[in-house]
Write an enzyme that holds these catalytic residues in place. Structure first.
Site, short mmCIF file in Angstrom:
data_model
loop_
_atom_site.label_atom_id
_atom_site.label_comp_id
_atom_site.label_asym_id
_atom_site.label_seq_id
_atom_site.Cartn_x
_atom_site.Cartn_y
_atom_site.Cartn_z
N TYR A 1 -6.16 8.36 -3.10
CA TYR A 1 -5.24 7.27 -2.76
C TYR A 1 -5.68 6.66 -1.44
CZ TYR A 1 -1.08 4.80 -1.25
OH TYR A 1 -0.22 3.83 -0.83
N GLU B 1 -3.45 -1.63 -1.80
CA GLU B 1 -3.37 -0.23 -2.21
C GLU B 1 -4.28 0.02 -3.40
OE1 GLU B 1 0.54 2.36 -2.88
OE2 GLU B 1 -0.08 1.35 -4.73
#
Ligand code: GDP
Ligand code: MN
Length: 380
Positions: free
Chosen positions: A101, A185
């Site tokens: 992530y 993101e």
């Protein structure tokens, strides 16, 4: 404004981040052709502006073009967390070794950005952070200085990302800066079995204030997340939904901001920000009041107007009109001061609506509105 995954993917690719080959369609028949062009197998992904599509059944691996068509037919029209799927993206599947992530997000309180990274990607980062906070690394990034390679190395190191992801971190920062984004993101960023680093999913939120120079994605209000914000935007109102129960309407951003503070100082919470602007007409006031009153969270409304260019009698006229149009069931406290205040007050006095009361000072008005909002619900 949030972008779709396929738009984020396009930006990533333009900035040199590796993404799978992919194409978007709203037709199952076309999906079959795209899958064939991708080599037969394809990941079929719902294009909606919300996360957790995988869990909701909006991401499916198709083994051949016929399966891709069938998966597309199934996913198109699906409802995912209130978002209807109008298009799917077909992507070339990659063989995942590990999911990571990475993101940059605006940290308003700190006046900067925050890099967030974890070696436990794939699931929602909030879940990882709640269960294993030590697995999520947060590093502040000074927007003026920018992201240096040294900082990127530090982020990758601390989070346990593979060394090749330093390059992705640097490029992702360039996406943020060049595209005027508030959030970028990648979840998951993956290491493939053959050792490549690929961005498999992307979320980008653009700064609406930069819309004038970032016009390629179209009208910014077309997809306002909050239905009240969308309604307000359609009427050209400067409205932001907040969490509280006192509806706030004022003229001028500065006055509205201080009104929010004064409401909070009285122990209540503002339900919204609404600036009807300088030179507001009766129509604008009526539209504003109707939007604020239609918020079910609102228990009382505070109208705080200091007449400069805006004449208070026009504001009062708008309130009177709105009273007839929206038939309020909640108390409205009005403070009018400045240009034509006496005439405005007289108009409201003459209307003598049982739910409208006037106050002469901002503090007095706020404390009345706060009391209405925090007291037991009033009849009506
Ligand atoms: P989200 O659920 O909305 O976040 O959608 P994602 O695009 O992140 O996809 C969800 C999950 O599907 C990912 O975390 C992956 O585990 C899986 N996935 C997506 N694309 C691929 C792929 O090309 N290959 C494999 N093996 N899994 C994939
Ligand atoms: Mn994802």
């Amino acid at each position: 404004m949030d972008l779709y995954e396929h738009q984020a993917r396009e930006l990533f690719a333009e900035h040199g981040i590796v993404v799978p080959r992919a194409e978007v369609t709203d037709s199952p028949a076309r999906a079959r052709e795209i899958a064939r062009a991708l080599g037969g197998r394809a990941v079929v992904k719902a294009q909606v502006k919300t996360g957790g599509r995988g869990k909701a059944g909006g991401v499916r691996l198709a083994a051949d073009p016929a399966a891709a068509e069938e998966a597309s037919r199934h996913i198109l029209g699906m409802d995912i967390k209130g978002h209807r799927v109008e298009a799917v993206m077909l992507a070339e599947p990659v063989d995942i070794q590990q999911e990571f992530y990475v993101s940059y997000v605006l940290d308003r309180a700190a006046g900067g950005f925050l890099a967030v990274a974890s070696a436990e990607g794939g699931t929602e980062i909030e879940e990882v952070a709640a269960e294993r906070p030590e697995a999520v690394v947060r590093v502040p990034v000074d927007p003026a200085a920018g992201l240096t390679t040294a900082t990127a190395v530090r982020i990758a190191d601390a989070a346990g990302l593979p060394p090749q992801s330093v390059d992705v971190l640097v490029r992702l920062w360039q996406v943020l800066v060049r595209e005027d984004a508030l959030l970028v993101e990648v979840n998951p960023l993956v290491r493939t079995v053959d050792g490549r680093i690929v961005a498999l999913d992307g979320k980008v939120t653009l700064d609406d204030n930069a819309h004038f120079r970032q016009t390629r994605w179209g009208e910014r209000h077309a997809t306002a997340a909050d239905p009240l914000e969308a309604r307000a935007a359609a009427k050209g109102l400067n409205y932001v939904k907040l969490d509280g129960e006192v509806g706030v309407i004022g003229n001028g951003a500065g006055l509205v901001m201080s009104t929010l503070d004064v409401v909070a100082g009285c122990g209540a919470r503002p339900a919204n920000f609404l600036d009807i602007g300088g030179g507001a007409s009766a129509r604008v006031m009526a539209d504003g009041l109707s939007v604020v009153l239609s918020d079910p969270a609102v228990k009382s409304v505070l109208v705080n107007v200091f007449g400069g260019i805006t004449a208070c009698d026009a504001v009062a006229d708008g309130i009177v009109r709105a009273l007839d149009e929206v038939r309020p069931t909640k108390p409205i406290v009005v403070r009018l001061d400045g240009n034509s205040a006496a005439r405005g007050r007289a108009l409201l006095d003459a209307r003598a609506h049982p739910l409208v009361e006037q106050a002469t000072t901002m503090d007095g008005a706020a404390s009345r509105a706060a009391r209405h909002a925090t007291a037991a619900p009033t009849a009506g």
